[in-house]
Design an enzyme around this catalytic site. Sequence first.
Site, short mmCIF file in Angstrom:
data_model
loop_
_atom_site.label_atom_id
_atom_site.label_comp_id
_atom_site.label_asym_id
_atom_site.label_seq_id
_atom_site.Cartn_x
_atom_site.Cartn_y
_atom_site.Cartn_z
N ASP A 122 0.89 26.60 3.67
CA ASP A 122 0.10 25.43 3.28
C ASP A 122 0.62 24.94 1.94
O ASP A 122 0.36 25.56 0.90
CB ASP A 122 -1.38 25.81 3.19
CG ASP A 122 -2.25 24.61 2.81
OD1 ASP A 122 -1.69 23.58 2.34
OD2 ASP A 122 -3.48 24.71 2.96
N ASN A 142 8.96 16.42 3.67
CA ASN A 142 8.32 15.54 4.66
C ASN A 142 6.81 15.74 4.74
O ASN A 142 6.09 14.82 5.14
CB ASN A 142 8.96 15.78 6.03
CG ASN A 142 8.23 15.04 7.14
OD1 ASN A 142 8.34 13.82 7.24
ND2 ASN A 142 7.47 15.77 7.95
N TYR A 158 -3.24 7.75 -1.33
CA TYR A 158 -2.03 8.02 -0.53
C TYR A 158 -0.91 7.07 -0.95
O TYR A 158 0.22 7.51 -1.19
CB TYR A 158 -2.35 7.87 0.95
CG TYR A 158 -1.14 7.94 1.84
CD1 TYR A 158 -0.51 9.16 2.10
CD2 TYR A 158 -0.58 6.80 2.41
CE1 TYR A 158 0.63 9.23 2.90
CE2 TYR A 158 0.53 6.85 3.21
CZ TYR A 158 1.14 8.07 3.45
OH TYR A 158 2.26 8.13 4.24
N LYS A 199 2.67 8.15 -2.73
CA LYS A 199 4.01 7.83 -2.22
C LYS A 199 4.79 7.02 -3.26
O LYS A 199 6.02 7.18 -3.38
CB LYS A 199 3.90 7.07 -0.89
CG LYS A 199 3.40 7.95 0.26
CD LYS A 199 4.35 9.11 0.56
CE LYS A 199 4.01 9.84 1.85
NZ LYS A 199 4.93 10.93 2.17
#
Length: 258
Positions: free
Chosen positions: A65, A92, A164, A168
Amino acid sequence: MFADLKNRRVLITGSSQGIGLAVAKAFAAAGAHVGLNGRRRPDDMEATLGTMGAAGGEAEFFAADLSSTEQCRSLVEAFVARFGGIDVLINNAGGLVGRTPLAEIDDGFYDAVMDLNVRSTLMVTRFALPHLQASAAQSGQSASVISVGSIAGYTGGGPGASLYGAAKAWIHNVQKNWVNFHTKDGIRFNIVSPGTFDTAFHADKDEAARARVSAGIPMGRFGRPEEAAPAFLFFASNMASGYVTGQILDVNGGQYMP
Ligand code: NAD
């Protein structure tokens, strides 16, 4: 075309399904030694590894994890113990975690999004760094770090996806520092930035929502995971991209043009 990928040791985080799994299969087909990862070992992983071996590569699954710094460390250690080093790291693992509007964001949601997307990329790269340096020094070829960005890193993300999108954007930005200070270590850093791909990431969308999103994509459809994979092969191959570093390759059917 990517003949130099044969026998390269490639660690791909978050590769039990979706884009990561498609990328792992593509590297195995190119004859690479591939490390797959997810939080838990999927039931069908043995069969998946067998298929990848039959395609010419060698593959192993490592459960970890990556929201946890300690598990980022143990993943790198386990991969190196199995394959003897790292030539290519693919960051990824990532995801939305959920959709939460600004007015409802709490510490738990903040930590979950940032740990999955930022901490994992940062810490796996940090622990892989000495192995990537050693790979370059021993082989005389560049090692590679390929991270996964997102269209949301430019646009800010859709409803409830502000953290999020920002996470990124952090990935898009931190790479510039890594290029400036670690090119001397023989490492190239590049990003593949997907648009809208047909994976579990979009499991919350019904047919009407999918049609609305597709209508906003010049190519008129979601991408398929296997359509993302060649961009990773390109960045990993010194024959193909030996003078390319610090770049973001947008694989998005024209959905966004920076
Ligand atoms: P996915 O949900 O199918 O795959 C996510 C992968 O990450 C899975 O293999 C999962 O096991 C793994 N993962 C999740 N949490 C983890 C953790 N804590 N530790 C280790 N592994 C973990 O989604 P996907 O679309 O294949 O996403 C892959 C990457 O592409 C992600 O970074 C995602 O943000 C990015 N991305 C996807 C899209 C899209 O439209 N699908 C668009 C832009 C960016």
